[in-house]
Design a protein around this motif. Structure first.
Motif, PDB file in Angstrom:
ATOM      1  N   MET A 108     -37.974  -1.699  43.301  1.00 42.27           N
ATOM      2  CA  MET A 108     -37.030  -0.918  42.536  1.00 42.27           C
ATOM      3  C   MET A 108     -36.002  -0.179  43.389  1.00 42.27           C
ATOM      4  N   PRO A 109     -36.371   0.337  44.572  1.00 41.88           N
ATOM      5  CA  PRO A 109     -35.346   1.042  45.351  1.00 41.88           C
ATOM      6  C   PRO A 109     -34.129   0.185  45.669  1.00 41.88           C
ATOM      7  N   MET A 110     -34.336  -1.116  45.923  1.00 38.83           N
ATOM      8  CA  MET A 110     -33.204  -1.992  46.234  1.00 38.83           C
ATOM      9  C   MET A 110     -32.252  -2.053  45.039  1.00 38.83           C
ATOM     10  N   LYS A 111     -32.802  -2.227  43.850  1.00 31.75           N
ATOM     11  CA  LYS A 111     -31.958  -2.272  42.651  1.00 31.75           C
ATOM     12  C   LYS A 111     -31.229  -0.952  42.474  1.00 31.75           C
ATOM     13  N   LEU A 112     -31.921   0.140  42.720  1.00 31.37           N
ATOM     14  CA  LEU A 112     -31.307   1.457  42.579  1.00 31.37           C
ATOM     15  C   LEU A 112     -30.141   1.623  43.541  1.00 31.37           C
ATOM     16  N   VAL A 113     -30.321   1.232  44.783  1.00 33.07           N
ATOM     17  CA  VAL A 113     -29.251   1.341  45.778  1.00 33.07           C
ATOM     18  C   VAL A 113     -28.052   0.491  45.367  1.00 33.07           C
ATOM     19  N   ILE A 114     -28.323  -0.723  44.928  1.00 32.82           N
ATOM     20  CA  ILE A 114     -27.227  -1.611  44.511  1.00 32.82           C
ATOM     21  C   ILE A 114     -26.457  -1.001  43.348  1.00 32.82           C
ATOM     22  N   LEU A 115     -27.166  -0.512  42.359  1.00 29.80           N
ATOM     23  CA  LEU A 115     -26.499   0.108  41.213  1.00 29.80           C
ATOM     24  C   LEU A 115     -25.675   1.319  41.648  1.00 29.80           C
ATOM     25  N   TYR A 123     -28.295  11.692  63.677  1.00 25.05           N
ATOM     26  CA  TYR A 123     -27.313  12.776  63.651  1.00 25.05           C
ATOM     27  C   TYR A 123     -25.884  12.225  63.727  1.00 25.05           C
ATOM     28  N   GLN A 124     -25.685  11.217  64.547  1.00 31.60           N
ATOM     29  CA  GLN A 124     -24.366  10.587  64.658  1.00 31.60           C
ATOM     30  C   GLN A 124     -23.948   9.993  63.315  1.00 31.60           C
ATOM     31  N   LEU A 125     -24.871   9.322  62.664  1.00 32.92           N
ATOM     32  CA  LEU A 125     -24.602   8.736  61.358  1.00 32.92           C
ATOM     33  C   LEU A 125     -24.198   9.822  60.357  1.00 32.92           C
ATOM     34  N   TYR A 126     -24.944  10.909  60.347  1.00 32.43           N
ATOM     35  CA  TYR A 126     -24.635  12.040  59.466  1.00 32.43           C
ATOM     36  C   TYR A 126     -23.221  12.555  59.738  1.00 32.43           C
ATOM     37  N   GLU A 127     -22.914  12.816  60.989  1.00 36.41           N
ATOM     38  CA  GLU A 127     -21.595  13.361  61.337  1.00 36.41           C
ATOM     39  C   GLU A 127     -20.461  12.415  60.958  1.00 36.41           C
ATOM     40  N   GLU A 128     -20.660  11.122  61.174  1.00 34.28           N
ATOM     41  CA  GLU A 128     -19.623  10.141  60.863  1.00 34.28           C
ATOM     42  C   GLU A 128     -19.329  10.034  59.370  1.00 34.28           C
ATOM     43  N   HIS A 129     -20.285  10.403  58.543  1.00 29.87           N
ATOM     44  CA  HIS A 129     -20.124  10.214  57.100  1.00 29.87           C
ATOM     45  C   HIS A 129     -19.812  11.504  56.333  1.00 29.87           C
ATOM     46  N   ILE A 130     -19.717  12.620  57.015  1.00 31.14           N
ATOM     47  CA  ILE A 130     -19.479  13.895  56.335  1.00 31.14           C
ATOM     48  C   ILE A 130     -18.267  13.830  55.409  1.00 31.14           C
ATOM     49  N   SER A 131     -17.207  13.221  55.848  1.00 29.60           N
ATOM     50  CA  SER A 131     -15.975  13.213  55.055  1.00 29.60           C
ATOM     51  C   SER A 131     -15.847  12.027  54.103  1.00 29.60           C
ATOM     52  N   VAL A 132     -16.844  11.121  54.091  1.00 28.36           N
ATOM     53  CA  VAL A 132     -16.656   9.906  53.291  1.00 28.36           C
ATOM     54  C   VAL A 132     -17.722   9.640  52.236  1.00 28.36           C
ATOM     55  N   VAL A 133     -18.811  10.382  52.228  1.00 27.67           N
ATOM     56  CA  VAL A 133     -19.852  10.139  51.224  1.00 27.67           C
ATOM     57  C   VAL A 133     -20.136  11.421  50.444  1.00 27.67           C
ATOM     58  N   PRO A 134     -20.667  11.279  49.228  1.00 29.97           N
ATOM     59  CA  PRO A 134     -21.031  12.463  48.449  1.00 29.97           C
ATOM     60  C   PRO A 134     -22.110  13.286  49.157  1.00 29.97           C
ATOM     61  N   HIS A 140     -19.062  -7.208  46.524  1.00 26.98           N
ATOM     62  CA  HIS A 140     -19.774  -8.464  46.729  1.00 26.98           C
ATOM     63  C   HIS A 140     -21.122  -8.110  47.375  1.00 26.98           C
ATOM     64  N   PRO A 141     -22.182  -8.892  47.137  1.00 32.58           N
ATOM     65  CA  PRO A 141     -23.488  -8.575  47.730  1.00 32.58           C
ATOM     66  C   PRO A 141     -23.460  -8.392  49.249  1.00 32.58           C
ATOM     67  N   TYR A 142     -22.681  -9.182  49.948  1.00 29.23           N
ATOM     68  CA  TYR A 142     -22.622  -9.008  51.400  1.00 29.23           C
ATOM     69  C   TYR A 142     -22.008  -7.656  51.764  1.00 29.23           C
ATOM     70  N   GLU A 143     -20.995  -7.235  51.014  1.00 31.25           N
ATOM     71  CA  GLU A 143     -20.394  -5.915  51.250  1.00 31.25           C
ATOM     72  C   GLU A 143     -21.403  -4.812  50.966  1.00 31.25           C
ATOM     73  N   ILE A 144     -22.220  -4.995  49.934  1.00 34.29           N
ATOM     74  CA  ILE A 144     -23.282  -4.027  49.628  1.00 34.29           C
ATOM     75  C   ILE A 144     -24.214  -3.905  50.828  1.00 34.29           C
ATOM     76  N   THR A 145     -24.580  -5.048  51.412  1.00 36.10           N
ATOM     77  CA  THR A 145     -25.450  -5.056  52.591  1.00 36.10           C
ATOM     78  C   THR A 145     -24.816  -4.295  53.754  1.00 36.10           C
ATOM     79  N   LEU A 146     -23.521  -4.509  53.971  1.00 36.13           N
ATOM     80  CA  LEU A 146     -22.826  -3.816  55.062  1.00 36.13           C
ATOM     81  C   LEU A 146     -22.795  -2.305  54.838  1.00 36.13           C
ATOM     82  N   VAL A 147     -22.531  -1.885  53.611  1.00 36.98           N
ATOM     83  CA  VAL A 147     -22.501  -0.448  53.305  1.00 36.98           C
ATOM     84  C   VAL A 147     -23.898   0.148  53.499  1.00 36.98           C
ATOM     85  N   MET A 148     -24.913  -0.575  53.060  1.00 35.92           N
ATOM     86  CA  MET A 148     -26.290  -0.095  53.249  1.00 35.92           C
ATOM     87  C   MET A 148     -26.600   0.102  54.726  1.00 35.92           C
ATOM     88  N   LYS A 149     -26.211  -0.857  55.547  1.00 35.06           N
ATOM     89  CA  LYS A 149     -26.460  -0.748  56.981  1.00 35.06           C
ATOM     90  C   LYS A 149     -25.614   0.365  57.598  1.00 35.06           C
TER      91      LYS A 149
END
Length: 187
Positions: A1-8, A133-144, A17-26
């Protein structure tokens, strides 16, 4: 179920596109918090589409590549996503850590081997702390902000793991794993 939740959830942000979803997840290190295997995104997309939770909005044709189908979330999918979020918040599964069972028995084997293995895990854990921490800092301005909580929580979990591993290794090096009657004192 978590995979479906993330996709939704990602399709709630924008059509993909599913490949873009994979890239965003990574990119957001979601592959660190759910099991993600090759093809699992495509499989979940197919199931969601079959259930009417998502629908194709565009097919991009390319002469040298397979067609790319772009999906969007449906109203049924939004309601399903809400149900899945509520289920996940209520879920309280036990945490299984690969070291836990070994920890209960590691005092029985060569402590030099254990110390070396723990040293390797500590190096990996240090890398995970820095990466989180790097991931967190990089996404501060782009994710909810809710995503930032996930990322910062991951960072804090990595810090805790590192601290725990260092304390355990110190006991191994001091040959204290067989001691009894001595409490663990927090740093």
């Amino acid at each position: 179920m978590p995979m479906k939740l993330v996709i939704l959830g990602l399709l709630q942000e924008r059509n993909m596109h599913p490949y873009e979803i994979t890239l965003v997840m990574k990119d957001r290190a979601m592959d660190q918090v759910i099991k993600m295997q090759t093809g699992s995104v495509y499989y979940a997309v197919d199931k969601l589409a079959a259930g009417g939770h998502i629908e194709a909005v565009e097919v991009i044709h390319s002469p040298d590549r397979p067609d790319k189908t772009i999906y969007r979330i449906t109203d049924k999918g939004k309601a399903f996503m809400e149900q899945l979020i509520i289920q996940q918040i209520r879920k309280n599964d036990p945490m299984y850590h690969p070291v836990h069972i070994a920890l209960s028995l590691m005092h029985m084997i060569d402590q030099e081997k254990v110390a070396k293995l723990l040293e390797e895990r500590i190096h990996k854990a240090e890398h995970q702390v820095n990466l989180a921490y790097q991931l967190y800092e990089e996404h501060i301005s782009v994710v909810p902000r809710s995503v930032l909580h996930l990322m910062y929580g991951r960072y804090e979990h990595c810090q805790t793991e590192l601290k725990w591993l260092k304390r355990l290794q110190a006991d191994v090096v001091a040959r204290r794993l067989n001691d009894t009657g001595t409490p663990i004192t927090p740093d």
